[in-house]
Design a protein around this motif. Structure first.
Motif, PDB file in Angstrom:
ATOM      1  N   LEU A 163       0.725  -1.257  -0.005  1.00  0.00           N
ATOM      2  CA  LEU A 163      -0.039  -0.138  -0.059  1.00  0.00           C
ATOM      3  C   LEU A 163       1.017   1.226   0.080  1.00  0.00           C
ATOM      4  N   ASP A 164       0.352   2.368  -0.659  1.00  0.00           N
ATOM      5  CA  ASP A 164       0.964   3.434  -0.552  1.00  0.00           C
ATOM      6  C   ASP A 164       0.758   4.232   0.720  1.00  0.00           C
ATOM      7  N   LYS A 165       1.460   5.224   0.791  1.00  0.00           N
ATOM      8  CA  LYS A 165       1.384   5.970   2.382  1.00  0.00           C
ATOM      9  C   LYS A 165      -0.092   6.205   2.710  1.00  0.00           C
ATOM     10  N   ARG A 166      -0.959   6.978   1.719  1.00  0.00           N
ATOM     11  CA  ARG A 166      -2.056   7.492   2.007  1.00  0.00           C
ATOM     12  C   ARG A 166      -3.202   6.318   2.256  1.00  0.00           C
ATOM     13  N   ARG A 167      -3.084   5.246   1.235  1.00  0.00           N
ATOM     14  CA  ARG A 167      -3.927   4.156   1.419  1.00  0.00           C
ATOM     15  C   ARG A 167      -3.583   3.200   2.902  1.00  0.00           C
ATOM     16  N   PHE A 168      -2.383   3.242   3.058  1.00  0.00           N
ATOM     17  CA  PHE A 168      -1.735   2.783   4.416  1.00  0.00           C
ATOM     18  C   PHE A 168      -2.291   3.555   5.584  1.00  0.00           C
ATOM     19  N   LEU A 169      -2.422   4.672   5.614  1.00  0.00           N
ATOM     20  CA  LEU A 169      -2.919   5.686   6.850  1.00  0.00           C
ATOM     21  C   LEU A 169      -4.381   5.436   6.919  1.00  0.00           C
ATOM     22  N   GLY A 170      -5.182   5.454   5.598  1.00  0.00           N
ATOM     23  CA  GLY A 170      -6.492   5.286   5.674  1.00  0.00           C
ATOM     24  C   GLY A 170      -7.040   3.980   6.035  1.00  0.00           C
ATOM     25  N   THR A 171      -6.430   2.940   5.682  1.00  0.00           N
ATOM     26  CA  THR A 171      -6.867   1.581   6.077  1.00  0.00           C
ATOM     27  C   THR A 171      -6.647   1.277   7.624  1.00  0.00           C
ATOM     28  N   SER A 172      -5.611   1.901   7.859  1.00  0.00           N
ATOM     29  CA  SER A 172      -5.034   1.894   9.530  1.00  0.00           C
ATOM     30  C   SER A 172      -6.042   2.335  10.131  1.00  0.00           C
ATOM     31  N   ALA A 173      -6.643   3.699   9.694  1.00  0.00           N
ATOM     32  CA  ALA A 173      -7.304   4.559  10.723  1.00  0.00           C
ATOM     33  C   ALA A 173      -9.042   3.838  10.632  1.00  0.00           C
ATOM     34  N   TRP A 174      -9.367   3.449   9.859  1.00  0.00           N
ATOM     35  CA  TRP A 174     -10.621   2.665   9.864  1.00  0.00           C
ATOM     36  C   TRP A 174     -10.747   1.336  10.536  1.00  0.00           C
ATOM     37  N   PHE A 175      -9.431   0.368  10.359  1.00  0.00           N
ATOM     38  CA  PHE A 175      -9.291  -0.714  10.828  1.00  0.00           C
ATOM     39  C   PHE A 175      -9.169  -0.476  12.554  1.00  0.00           C
ATOM     40  N   PHE A 176      -8.431   0.194  13.058  1.00  0.00           N
ATOM     41  CA  PHE A 176      -8.256   0.593  14.488  1.00  0.00           C
ATOM     42  C   PHE A 176      -9.444   1.141  15.260  1.00  0.00           C
ATOM     43  N   ALA A 177      -9.940   2.085  14.535  1.00  0.00           N
ATOM     44  CA  ALA A 177     -11.085   2.606  14.859  1.00  0.00           C
ATOM     45  C   ALA A 177     -12.294   1.503  15.316  1.00  0.00           C
ATOM     46  N   GLY A 178     -12.334   0.386  14.367  1.00  0.00           N
ATOM     47  CA  GLY A 178     -13.303  -0.450  14.817  1.00  0.00           C
ATOM     48  C   GLY A 178     -12.935  -1.574  15.892  1.00  0.00           C
ATOM     49  N   VAL A 179     -11.660  -1.886  15.608  1.00  0.00           N
ATOM     50  CA  VAL A 179     -11.106  -2.827  16.637  1.00  0.00           C
ATOM     51  C   VAL A 179     -11.209  -2.132  18.104  1.00  0.00           C
ATOM     52  N   ASN A 180     -10.494  -0.907  18.315  1.00  0.00           N
ATOM     53  CA  ASN A 180     -10.516  -0.213  19.671  1.00  0.00           C
ATOM     54  C   ASN A 180     -12.033  -0.135  20.212  1.00  0.00           C
ATOM     55  N   LEU A 181     -12.885  -0.046  19.279  1.00  0.00           N
ATOM     56  CA  LEU A 181     -14.419   0.201  19.867  1.00  0.00           C
ATOM     57  C   LEU A 181     -14.727  -1.061  20.425  1.00  0.00           C
ATOM     58  N   CYS A 182     -14.436  -2.318  19.577  1.00  0.00           N
ATOM     59  CA  CYS A 182     -14.839  -3.579  19.898  1.00  0.00           C
ATOM     60  C   CYS A 182     -14.004  -3.842  21.456  1.00  0.00           C
ATOM     61  N   LYS A 183     -12.837  -3.456  21.668  1.00  0.00           N
ATOM     62  CA  LYS A 183     -12.215  -3.615  22.837  1.00  0.00           C
ATOM     63  C   LYS A 183     -12.902  -3.072  24.168  1.00  0.00           C
ATOM     64  N   VAL A 184     -13.879  -1.922  23.966  1.00  0.00           N
ATOM     65  CA  VAL A 184     -14.241  -1.337  25.224  1.00  0.00           C
ATOM     66  C   VAL A 184     -15.008  -2.329  25.964  1.00  0.00           C
ATOM     67  N   PRO A 185     -16.091  -3.032  25.342  1.00  0.00           N
ATOM     68  CA  PRO A 185     -16.855  -3.875  26.241  1.00  0.00           C
ATOM     69  C   PRO A 185     -15.927  -4.955  27.018  1.00  0.00           C
ATOM     70  N   PHE A 186     -14.863  -5.465  26.287  1.00  0.00           N
ATOM     71  CA  PHE A 186     -14.003  -6.399  26.836  1.00  0.00           C
ATOM     72  C   PHE A 186     -13.306  -5.745  28.108  1.00  0.00           C
TER      73      PHE A 186
END
Length: 245
Positions: A163-186
């Motif tokens: 991935l180029d830098k921009r797509r890398f950052l965009g993919t990471s942003a959405w992925f970790f936003a979802g993952v970290n929200l899922c961690k809250v109830p745990f």
């Protein structure tokens, strides 16, 4: 640990620096996020530090999504996500049953192992590699639940995808936003959040935003390879410190 008996101002300075790093990592180079984990773990018990860093990361995620929301590669995200939940469950079990000292050393070991992996030459993998996506999802879920350290796992995966830098950052942003929200109830189910923890997170939120704004300014000006090398060396030293202290 050593700094847990330090004056309050030292503790707040460490947490403030962790917040700044968390914001910067979300909009610039994710490897720097390891510093947030290490700094928080030096002034708080290991399990509590995981929850504290999670609050900082949620603020950083909001900043990153706001900045890079149009640049995500959703096909890659959909391939990784199914394996993340089992990884989170594995991480939650470890977090609930490992004693503080062992958990801290486990965190350090995870970080050091991930840093070492990033030093290996990695060929680009085909976009349809389901096995790699599954391994990345499991590793990211387990590492992020126990140590907020999924960044190196996803860095390896996304870099190997070319991935180029921009797509890398965009993919990471959405992925970790979802993952970290899922961690809250745990984390809440493990009793890691209380009023003091939440108030502390709110107090540090502006520092996370400041770090994110700085990251946006420098990401296009700093040579990526040089910065990555510095971050890898510093992350390795920090991981060793967690293991040895």
């Amino acid at each position: 640990m050593i700094l847990q008996s330090a004056p309050t101002v030292v503790i707040w300075l460490a947490l403030g620096t962790a917040a700044l790093c968390a914001g910067f990592a979300k909009t610039a180079v994710g490897g720097l996020g390891l510093f947030s984990v290490v700094l928080a773990a030096t002034v708080m018990p290991a399990a509590e530090s995981t929850a504290a860093v999670l609050l900082l990361l949620l603020v950083g995620d909001a900043c990153a999504v706001a900045r890079y929301h149009r640049d995500a590669d959703w096909r890659l995200i959909r391939q990784v996500v199914p394996a993340v939940l089992p990884g989170l469950l594995i991480g939650a079990v470890l977090l609930a049953h490992l004693p503080d000292t062992l958990l801290r050393r486990t965190i350090g070991g995870i970080l050091l192992f991930m840093v070492a992996l990033q030093l290996l030459p990695l060929p680009r993998m085909p976009r349809g590699s389901r096995r790699a996506a599954t391994l990345a999802g499991l590793g990211a879920g387990a590492c992020t639940m126990t140590a907020n350290a999924a960044g190196p796992v996803m860095t390896l995966y996304l870099v190997a995808r070319g991935l180029d830098k921009r797509r890398f950052l965009g993919t990471s942003a959405w992925f970790f936003a979802g993952v970290n929200l899922c961690k809250v109830p745990f984390a809440a189910g493990l009793g890691l959040f209380d009023t003091t923890m939440v108030l502390r997170g709110l107090a540090l939120a502006p520092v996370v935003v400041l770090g994110a704004l700085i990251g946006v300014k420098v990401v296009n000006r700093l040579e990526q390879r040089v910065f990555d090398r510095v971050v890898l060396v510093a992350s390795g030293v920090s991981a060793l410190a967690l293991i040895l202290l």
